[in-house]
Write a protein that holds these residues in place. Structure first.
Motif: not given
Length: 343
Positions: A227-236, A249-258
């Motif tokens: 239920d968290v927003a998707a297509d995000l840039d960074c995940y910490l 990491m499922t919420r990251l956009r393509p080429r996103g950074r974790a």
């Protein structure tokens, strides 16, 4: 002198430790404040963290501040009475990593508070000049002690390479997750979302940190972040939960950074190689910090990052064993701070 000593799991006491000799490049510091970290609590509860284990009485603590008592002959830029923050990692300065500037990866690192190296929950300590940072006169001893966890957050946001306007997801609303969120906002992130299973911590964060969004997540692997927003840039990932890195990491956009910031409870974690490969995600990690203290001092001094409210419980040095027991029992709401100098 008095020191908070851990003798074994669930066995802490106010003990004694010896004074140290002052070298020409050293500073003797009267310790004022020591913050308790999750690692201190883990040592208290289990007597070990990963490969590090107690082999005898051990002085805890690595988040500290104090006042200069005495300086060595070759130290000319500090004077008795100066308030300083302690950087607890004592690197060798000679190895490849140190010479490259990434001294946090020094193989000869002596990290104070990590066995076998005595920590800072004691009345006085002798440190190399490079391990103490002068802070502005207006800064309190409590704020100066909190520069250590803030340095973790500064390093983490830097490792994530957060850019102005980017959308950032953070797992964990504890002290480190809170500081990471505040540093990301200070670096002009466009959207900062903090997710946690603890609704009380989320409510506290939402109240204390304008601009942050909160998301309550469950503990079920694979569906926790649905239920968290998707297509995000960074995940910490700052929680240390075993499946949180993979789920977030499922919420990251393509080429996103974790970035893996929290210490996982287990030595191994499971990751979806398919997700990482199909989206060309970048995954990196955090191991303490390097060269972060000037930025941390600036963020606190300017008011860009608030730290005072992280301290929820206060103890005197003689109450140190109770502080550890309370933290291990979940009775500390956020962070315990020990006043060594009784002020």
């Amino acid at each position: 002198m008095r020191a908070l000593t851990l003798r074994g799991a669930h066995d802490a006491a106010l003990g004694e430790t010896d004074e140290e000799a002052l070298g020409a490049d050293d500073v003797r510091v009267a310790v004022a404040r020591v913050g308790l970290c999750g690692s201190d609590t883990h040592f208290y509860a289990h007597g070990r963290i990963g490969a590090f284990r107690l082999t005898g009485p051990h002085v805890l603590g690595h988040e500290a501040s104090g006042t200069v008592l005495e300086t060595g002959d070759r130290v000319s830029d500090l004077a008795p009475g100066d308030l300083v923050a302690v950087e607890p990692g004592l690197w060798c300065g000679r190895c490849r990593e140190c010479l490259a500037g990434t001294y946090n990866l020094c193989a000869r690192m002596r990290f104070l508070g990590m066995p076998p190296h005595a920590g800072l929950a004691r009345e006085r300590v002798v440190l190399p000049r490079r391990a103490v940072h002068a802070v502005p006169a207006a800064m309190t001893a409590t704020r100066a002690a909190l520069l250590e966890p803030l340095s973790v957050a500064v390093w983490a946001v830097g490792r994530a390479a957060v850019l102005p306007g980017e959308q950032v997801l953070i797992a964990g609303a504890g002290p480190i997750g809170t500081l990471v969120a505040r540093v990301a906002l200070a670096e002009k992130a466009g959207r900062v979302i903090v997710a946690d299973v603890d609704e009380r911590r989320l409510a506290r964060l939402a109240h204390s940190t304008p601009g942050v969004e909160t998301a309550h997540v469950g503990a079920d692997p694979g569906t926790a972040f649905q239920d968290v927003a998707a297509d995000l840039d960074c995940y910490l990932e700052c929680s240390g939960a075993p499946t949180a890195l993979d789920d977030g990491m499922t919420r990251l956009r393509p080429r996103g950074r974790a970035v893996l910031v929290g210490v996982p409870a287990a030595p191994t974690i499971t990751l979806s190689s398919t997700l990482i490969r199909y989206r060309e995600l970048t995954l990196t990690t955090v191991h303490r910090y390097a060269h972060t203290w000037p930025r941390a001092i600036e963020l606190v001094s300017s008011g860009a990052v608030e730290v005072d409210d992280l301290v929820s419980d206060h103890y005197a040095l003689e109450e140190g064993p109770k502080a550890l027991a309370d933290a291990a029992a979940g009775k500390v709401a956020m962070k315990a701070m020990i006043s060594v100098d009784a002020s």
